[in-house]
Design a protein around this motif. Structure first.
Motif, PDB file in Angstrom:
ATOM      1  N   ALA A 127       0.537  -1.027  -0.236  1.00  0.00           N
ATOM      2  CA  ALA A 127      -0.498  -0.214   0.142  1.00  0.00           C
ATOM      3  C   ALA A 127       0.855   0.965  -0.188  1.00  0.00           C
ATOM      4  O   ALA A 127       0.296   2.070  -0.867  1.00  0.00           O
ATOM      5  N   TRP A 128       1.755   0.956   0.716  1.00  0.00           N
ATOM      6  CA  TRP A 128       2.996   2.275   0.946  1.00  0.00           C
ATOM      7  C   TRP A 128       3.649   2.666  -0.708  1.00  0.00           C
ATOM      8  O   TRP A 128       4.005   3.974  -0.739  1.00  0.00           O
ATOM      9  N   CYS A 134       1.846   7.046  -6.945  1.00  0.00           N
ATOM     10  CA  CYS A 134       1.184   7.823  -7.077  1.00  0.00           C
ATOM     11  C   CYS A 134       1.650   9.011  -7.072  1.00  0.00           C
ATOM     12  O   CYS A 134       1.003   9.783  -7.688  1.00  0.00           O
ATOM     13  N   GLU A 135       2.217   9.563  -5.659  1.00  0.00           N
ATOM     14  CA  GLU A 135       2.875  10.679  -5.731  1.00  0.00           C
ATOM     15  C   GLU A 135       3.831  11.187  -7.287  1.00  0.00           C
ATOM     16  O   GLU A 135       3.228  12.481  -7.817  1.00  0.00           O
ATOM     17  N   ARG A 169      -5.432  18.817  -8.468  1.00  0.00           N
ATOM     18  CA  ARG A 169      -3.724  18.164  -8.153  1.00  0.00           C
ATOM     19  C   ARG A 169      -3.916  16.777  -6.250  1.00  0.00           C
ATOM     20  O   ARG A 169      -4.985  17.180  -6.256  1.00  0.00           O
ATOM     21  N   ASP A 170      -2.426  15.973  -7.237  1.00  0.00           N
ATOM     22  CA  ASP A 170      -2.858  14.963  -6.361  1.00  0.00           C
ATOM     23  C   ASP A 170      -4.289  13.972  -6.667  1.00  0.00           C
ATOM     24  O   ASP A 170      -5.058  14.140  -5.421  1.00  0.00           O
ATOM     25  N   PRO A 171      -4.194  13.110  -7.478  1.00  0.00           N
ATOM     26  CA  PRO A 171      -5.974  12.772  -7.786  1.00  0.00           C
ATOM     27  C   PRO A 171      -6.204  11.613  -7.874  1.00  0.00           C
ATOM     28  O   PRO A 171      -5.353  11.081  -7.125  1.00  0.00           O
ATOM     29  N   ASP A 172      -7.696  11.303  -6.756  1.00  0.00           N
ATOM     30  CA  ASP A 172      -7.498   9.640  -6.008  1.00  0.00           C
ATOM     31  C   ASP A 172      -7.654   9.178  -8.304  1.00  0.00           C
ATOM     32  O   ASP A 172      -8.533   9.155  -9.289  1.00  0.00           O
TER      33      ASP A 172
END
Length: 296
Positions: A127-128, A134-135, A169-172
């Motif tokens: 998960a991390w 993603c970032e 910014r930072d989309p899901d």
């Protein structure tokens, strides 16, 4: 991690795991249409532009896809196309080990055009690790690859379009995953010695009814995600000399949908050992129940 050495009695050969996990990370796109000036010079557009949503962008999918391919194309003849993992990723070593390739494209899903990064994984991400990935992709959309792409003028009827991979910014990210066969390994299936083949045939002839026992797969080690379970099962089958069974299991699982149905097929080939931590937790809960009853 994704590779192992197998001895055929004469030499050591290097072989890859015969599958990969293809993960697609989808995110919104935004666009702006600029109409050509009627009396201006070539390349002049009227300001301000008109905003376009992702459904309208889908009508221009072919032109946008060509622009993406152009940005991804090698800078020099004979070079490699742009790859997120080969160009500038300097994150966690475990991610570098697990993710082979990362390619940016667009994806049309039910008439909506999305930005898409496709990752080719040797094994499932924690998960991390997925959060870090993603970032990194978000950063590429806003400051790296995306900054170059949004400057491209994409031809459209009556003007040009500029497309932005980072409208928020930072989309899901919407995540789609599937297990695929590794085509680079298909030619290695026959890469064993003749003596090894004859030994296997002789054993089968002497014991025609012999059935190989199911190897044990620990959920504690591979996790509970179905792709992790499938990859763990394939690894242990191949390690115990059951490559054909591994391929057969993969083919069957790829044709069904749903966790329970997939897990039932996997259990035909391997014996799944419960998650020890979860099992202890369950046993602890069961022991507490009689004690609570006596207190009442």
């Amino acid at each position: 991690m994704g590779e192992k050495e197998i001895s055929n009695g004469e030499r050591m050969i290097q072989t890859n795991v015969p599958y990969r996990i293809e993960m697609k990370l989808l995110s919104p796109l935004a666009g702006v249409f600029f109409r050509k000036c009627r009396h201006g010079k070539k390349g002049d557009e009227e300001e301000p532009g008109r905003e376009m949503d992702d459904r309208e962008l889908a009508d221009h999918e072919e032109a946008i896809r060509k622009a993406v391919d152009k940005v991804n194309s090698p800078e020099i003849e004979g070079g490699n196309p742009f790859d997120l993992m080969e160009e500038c990723f300097d994150g966690s070593p475990s991610i570098q080990e697990k993710v082979e390739h990362g390619v940016i494209s667009v994806e049309n899903v039910e008439g909506v055009l999305y930005g898409c990064t496709t990752l080719l994984l040797k094994e499932a991400l924690e998960a991390w690790e997925l959060e870090e990935m993603c970032e990194y992709i978000s950063m590429q959309y806003s400051d790296g690859w995306g900054e170059v792409f949004e400057q491209r003028d994409i031809p459209a009827d009556g003007g040009i379009i500029r497309v932005y991979f980072d409208p928020v910014r930072d989309p899901d990210f919407q995540i789609q995953s599937k297990v695929i066969k590794n085509p680079n390994l298909e030619n290695q299936k026959n890469d064993i010695s003749d003596s090894g083949k004859s030994a296997v045939l002789k054993t089968e002839e002497q014991n025609p009814q012999m059935k190989k026992p199911r190897p044990i797969l620990s959920l504690t080690r591979c996790g509970r995600h179905i792709f992790s379970v499938l990859s763990g099962a394939m690894q242990i089958l191949i390690k115990t000399g059951q490559r054909e069974e591994a391929d057969e299991m993969y083919d069957r699982v790829s044709k069904v949908q749903g966790y329970e149905e997939s897990l039932a097929i996997i259990c035909e080939y391997v014996e799944i050992e419960p998650d020890s931590a979860r099992e202890k937790e369950t046993q602890g809960e069961q022991k507490k129940k009689p004690e609570q009853g006596r207190e009442r």
